[in-house]
Design an enzyme around this catalytic site. Sequence first.
Site, mmCIF file in Angstrom:
data_model
loop_
_atom_site.group_PDB
_atom_site.id
_atom_site.type_symbol
_atom_site.label_atom_id
_atom_site.label_comp_id
_atom_site.label_asym_id
_atom_site.label_seq_id
_atom_site.Cartn_x
_atom_site.Cartn_y
_atom_site.Cartn_z
ATOM 1 N N LEU A 16 0.808 -1.213 0.000
ATOM 2 C CA LEU A 16 0.000 0.000 0.000
ATOM 3 C C LEU A 16 0.848 1.273 0.000
ATOM 4 O O LEU A 16 1.912 1.333 0.608
ATOM 5 C CB LEU A 16 -0.922 0.008 1.220
ATOM 6 C CG LEU A 16 -1.883 -1.178 1.353
ATOM 7 C CD1 LEU A 16 -2.749 -1.013 2.603
ATOM 8 C CD2 LEU A 16 -2.757 -1.336 0.114
ATOM 9 N N HIS A 17 0.326 2.300 -0.684
ATOM 10 C CA HIS A 17 0.955 3.617 -0.717
ATOM 11 C C HIS A 17 -0.122 4.671 -0.469
ATOM 12 O O HIS A 17 -1.286 4.344 -0.209
ATOM 13 C CB HIS A 17 1.692 3.840 -2.035
ATOM 14 C CG HIS A 17 0.865 3.573 -3.259
ATOM 15 N ND1 HIS A 17 -0.212 4.357 -3.632
ATOM 16 C CD2 HIS A 17 0.942 2.597 -4.206
ATOM 17 C CE1 HIS A 17 -0.739 3.889 -4.749
ATOM 18 N NE2 HIS A 17 -0.072 2.811 -5.110
ATOM 19 N N LYS A 18 0.263 5.938 -0.553
ATOM 20 C CA LYS A 18 -0.663 7.021 -0.222
ATOM 21 C C LYS A 18 -1.887 7.053 -1.134
ATOM 22 O O LYS A 18 -2.964 7.492 -0.729
ATOM 23 C CB LYS A 18 0.067 8.364 -0.283
ATOM 24 C CG LYS A 18 1.061 8.572 0.853
ATOM 25 C CD LYS A 18 1.745 9.921 0.728
ATOM 26 C CE LYS A 18 2.776 10.115 1.840
ATOM 27 N NZ LYS A 18 3.501 11.401 1.701
ATOM 28 N N GLY A 19 -1.709 6.591 -2.366
ATOM 29 C CA GLY A 19 -2.854 6.528 -3.274
ATOM 30 C C GLY A 19 -3.918 5.580 -2.752
ATOM 31 O O GLY A 19 -5.118 5.902 -2.733
ATOM 32 N N HIS A 20 -3.493 4.385 -2.328
ATOM 33 C CA HIS A 20 -4.436 3.429 -1.731
ATOM 34 C C HIS A 20 -5.105 4.029 -0.502
ATOM 35 O O HIS A 20 -6.327 3.913 -0.313
ATOM 36 C CB HIS A 20 -3.701 2.158 -1.294
ATOM 37 C CG HIS A 20 -3.156 1.329 -2.406
ATOM 38 N ND1 HIS A 20 -1.808 1.049 -2.512
ATOM 39 C CD2 HIS A 20 -3.754 0.709 -3.447
ATOM 40 C CE1 HIS A 20 -1.615 0.284 -3.573
ATOM 41 N NE2 HIS A 20 -2.765 0.069 -4.166
ATOM 42 N N GLN A 48 -4.410 -12.379 -13.369
ATOM 43 C CA GLN A 48 -4.231 -11.172 -14.174
ATOM 44 C C GLN A 48 -2.774 -10.924 -14.534
ATOM 45 O O GLN A 48 -2.442 -9.910 -15.143
ATOM 46 C CB GLN A 48 -4.825 -9.953 -13.468
ATOM 47 C CG GLN A 48 -4.096 -9.485 -12.223
ATOM 48 C CD GLN A 48 -4.893 -8.430 -11.475
ATOM 49 O OE1 GLN A 48 -5.944 -8.701 -10.898
ATOM 50 N NE2 GLN A 48 -4.397 -7.191 -11.501
ATOM 51 N N GLY A 91 -8.242 3.761 -8.286
ATOM 52 C CA GLY A 91 -7.412 4.879 -8.706
ATOM 53 C C GLY A 91 -7.379 5.002 -10.220
ATOM 54 O O GLY A 91 -7.446 4.003 -10.939
ATOM 55 N N GLU A 92 -7.250 6.224 -10.702
ATOM 56 C CA GLU A 92 -7.278 6.463 -12.151
ATOM 57 C C GLU A 92 -5.952 6.166 -12.838
ATOM 58 O O GLU A 92 -5.875 6.248 -14.063
ATOM 59 C CB GLU A 92 -7.701 7.908 -12.430
ATOM 60 C CG GLU A 92 -9.174 8.155 -12.129
ATOM 61 C CD GLU A 92 -9.638 9.538 -12.535
ATOM 62 O OE1 GLU A 92 -8.764 10.395 -12.849
ATOM 63 O OE2 GLU A 92 -10.855 9.783 -12.547
ATOM 64 N N GLN A 116 -8.375 -0.120 -16.599
ATOM 65 C CA GLN A 116 -8.977 -1.064 -15.667
ATOM 66 C C GLN A 116 -10.257 -0.483 -15.068
ATOM 67 O O GLN A 116 -11.264 -1.193 -14.926
ATOM 68 C CB GLN A 116 -7.996 -1.398 -14.545
ATOM 69 C CG GLN A 116 -8.577 -2.234 -13.428
ATOM 70 C CD GLN A 116 -7.556 -2.537 -12.344
ATOM 71 O OE1 GLN A 116 -6.765 -3.460 -12.480
ATOM 72 N NE2 GLN A 116 -7.556 -1.763 -11.278
#
Length: 282
Positions: free
Chosen positions: A33-37, A61, A149-150, A155
């Site tokens: 995990l990172h700040k985006g998550h 995948q 997240g974009e 996806q």
Amino acid sequence: MLIFSTQVDLKSHLQSVSSSKKTIGFVPTMGALHKGHLSLMAESLKENDLTVVSIFVNPTQFNNKEDLEKYPRTLDSDVEKMKTLNDNIIVFAPTVDDIYEGKTISQSFDFDGLENQMEGKHRPGHFDGVGTIVKRLFEIVQPTNAYFGEKDFQQLQIVKKMVEKTNLPVNVIGRPIFREENGLAMSSRNERLTIEEREKASFIYKILLEAKEQFGTKNAKEVAEWVEKTFNKQTDFQLEYFEIADESTLIPSKSKQEGKKYRAFIAVFVNEIRLIDTISLN
């Protein structure tokens, strides 16, 4: 913090604490995990009564076995990061056998052609794997809202199409890309980069910003040719693809049309580590 490793236990818990009046927010991840998550989780916590986060590296995948084996698995540190947000997040960290019940194969999907562009061209079977796991997780968690997240914009469009075609009652929400201070899109794969590589990889975003500026006066083909020539001069990178496409259909653009939204997509190898990024051109 509650951590469930089987779908039976998770379902049982959700049934005991949920009701028709409670909303469930869901953030599916593959961990590291990172700040985006964390920003997706914060959004879910703000907008829902319950928040579930899955941590599952989905084998179906990956079309590259080595990439699957090297994908970072950091459950303990992931849990600590989530605790800094809220100790009431419900974590679902299942095994492959629990999810696939002994049959680790993908379902086949028709995403109305969205799966044939960019990532679909270069990673055969990838989006069947994505559709399979997201559909399975939606069926298990039964969320009201699901957050993505974009950075993985293709996806995101695929998941929205899957929900539409399978009539799953889930509201799919896309959120902006989180970037490092140097502009590099935050990704779990960044953990595999050296400090020097991480700094050099900021070049990818700089190219996207320049491509956006050029798209104001040049057509898509001219911009793509410039990107390819620029990367050919860079020994630290290997460009896999650069595309300018219609945001809704993901079909590569040949000429601009009024009223349409366009987006640039890029995939680049830094040594053997594959990074993707995207930027709106409107």
